[in-house]
Design a protein around this motif. Sequence first.
Motif, PDB file in Angstrom:
ATOM      1  N   LEU A  16      16.020 -49.658 -45.473  1.00 11.80           N
ATOM      2  CA  LEU A  16      17.176 -49.519 -46.353  1.00 11.80           C
ATOM      3  C   LEU A  16      18.068 -48.361 -45.929  1.00 11.80           C
ATOM      4  O   LEU A  16      19.298 -48.454 -45.993  1.00 11.80           O
ATOM      5  CB  LEU A  16      16.718 -49.330 -47.803  1.00 11.80           C
ATOM      6  CG  LEU A  16      16.222 -50.588 -48.484  1.00 11.80           C
ATOM      7  CD1 LEU A  16      15.436 -50.235 -49.738  1.00 11.80           C
ATOM      8  CD2 LEU A  16      17.371 -51.519 -48.797  1.00 11.80           C
ATOM      9  N   SER A  17      17.466 -47.293 -45.469  1.00 10.94           N
ATOM     10  CA  SER A  17      18.239 -46.149 -44.992  1.00 10.94           C
ATOM     11  C   SER A  17      19.124 -46.538 -43.806  1.00 10.94           C
ATOM     12  O   SER A  17      20.306 -46.194 -43.756  1.00 10.94           O
ATOM     13  CB  SER A  17      17.286 -45.018 -44.589  1.00 10.94           C
ATOM     14  OG  SER A  17      18.009 -43.954 -44.024  1.00 10.94           O
ATOM     15  N   VAL A  18      18.560 -47.281 -42.865  1.00 10.11           N
ATOM     16  CA  VAL A  18      19.329 -47.755 -41.708  1.00 10.11           C
ATOM     17  C   VAL A  18      20.443 -48.688 -42.173  1.00 10.11           C
ATOM     18  O   VAL A  18      21.586 -48.601 -41.705  1.00 10.11           O
ATOM     19  CB  VAL A  18      18.401 -48.461 -40.689  1.00 10.11           C
ATOM     20  CG1 VAL A  18      19.191 -49.171 -39.612  1.00 10.11           C
ATOM     21  CG2 VAL A  18      17.445 -47.454 -40.075  1.00 10.11           C
ATOM     22  N   GLN A  19      20.138 -49.561 -43.111  1.00  6.21           N
ATOM     23  CA  GLN A  19      21.136 -50.519 -43.589  1.00  6.21           C
ATOM     24  C   GLN A  19      22.276 -49.831 -44.336  1.00  6.21           C
ATOM     25  O   GLN A  19      23.448 -50.131 -44.105  1.00  6.21           O
ATOM     26  CB  GLN A  19      20.471 -51.578 -44.466  1.00  6.21           C
ATOM     27  CG  GLN A  19      19.590 -52.503 -43.653  1.00  6.21           C
ATOM     28  CD  GLN A  19      18.780 -53.453 -44.496  1.00  6.21           C
ATOM     29  OE1 GLN A  19      18.522 -53.199 -45.674  1.00  6.21           O
ATOM     30  NE2 GLN A  19      18.369 -54.557 -43.893  1.00  6.21           N
ATOM     31  N   PHE A  20      21.943 -48.903 -45.220  1.00 11.17           N
ATOM     32  CA  PHE A  20      23.004 -48.202 -45.943  1.00 11.17           C
ATOM     33  C   PHE A  20      23.845 -47.338 -44.998  1.00 11.17           C
ATOM     34  O   PHE A  20      25.054 -47.226 -45.169  1.00 11.17           O
ATOM     35  CB  PHE A  20      22.432 -47.372 -47.088  1.00 11.17           C
ATOM     36  CG  PHE A  20      22.123 -48.185 -48.309  1.00 11.17           C
ATOM     37  CD1 PHE A  20      23.135 -48.814 -49.024  1.00 11.17           C
ATOM     38  CD2 PHE A  20      20.823 -48.332 -48.744  1.00 11.17           C
ATOM     39  CE1 PHE A  20      22.858 -49.581 -50.140  1.00 11.17           C
ATOM     40  CE2 PHE A  20      20.529 -49.094 -49.872  1.00 11.17           C
ATOM     41  CZ  PHE A  20      21.548 -49.714 -50.578  1.00 11.17           C
TER      42      PHE A  20
END
Length: 107
Positions: A16-20
């Motif tokens: 999720l961190s990479v996606q955000f």
Amino acid sequence: MGVSKAYIFQPELQLLSVQFHALGHPARLSILEYLMVYETTTAVELLSWIPLSQPTLSHHIQVLHRAGFLQSIVKKNKYILSRDEHTMRFLQTYINEQTLSRQFKSR
């Protein structure tokens, strides 16, 4: 420079961190918006719509691809880009769950 400790977090949170992060630039959001309307595109088509240099656009496409937002296939020496619907649903589910969780906690 500090050492990253991302590994101590759950794999889902790391993803999720990479996606955000990938969604944190207007050019990348514009690419995804374009693909919501046209479903597939090429870098050449995006260049005519988004006023960026080819190397800059390629960088943003790579960031979205690494984050799982884009799929690509090669057809007649061109990369055809499309949104990865699985990733979009995963992110939407996460956002919906967080919204519901906050609604119940605020009661």
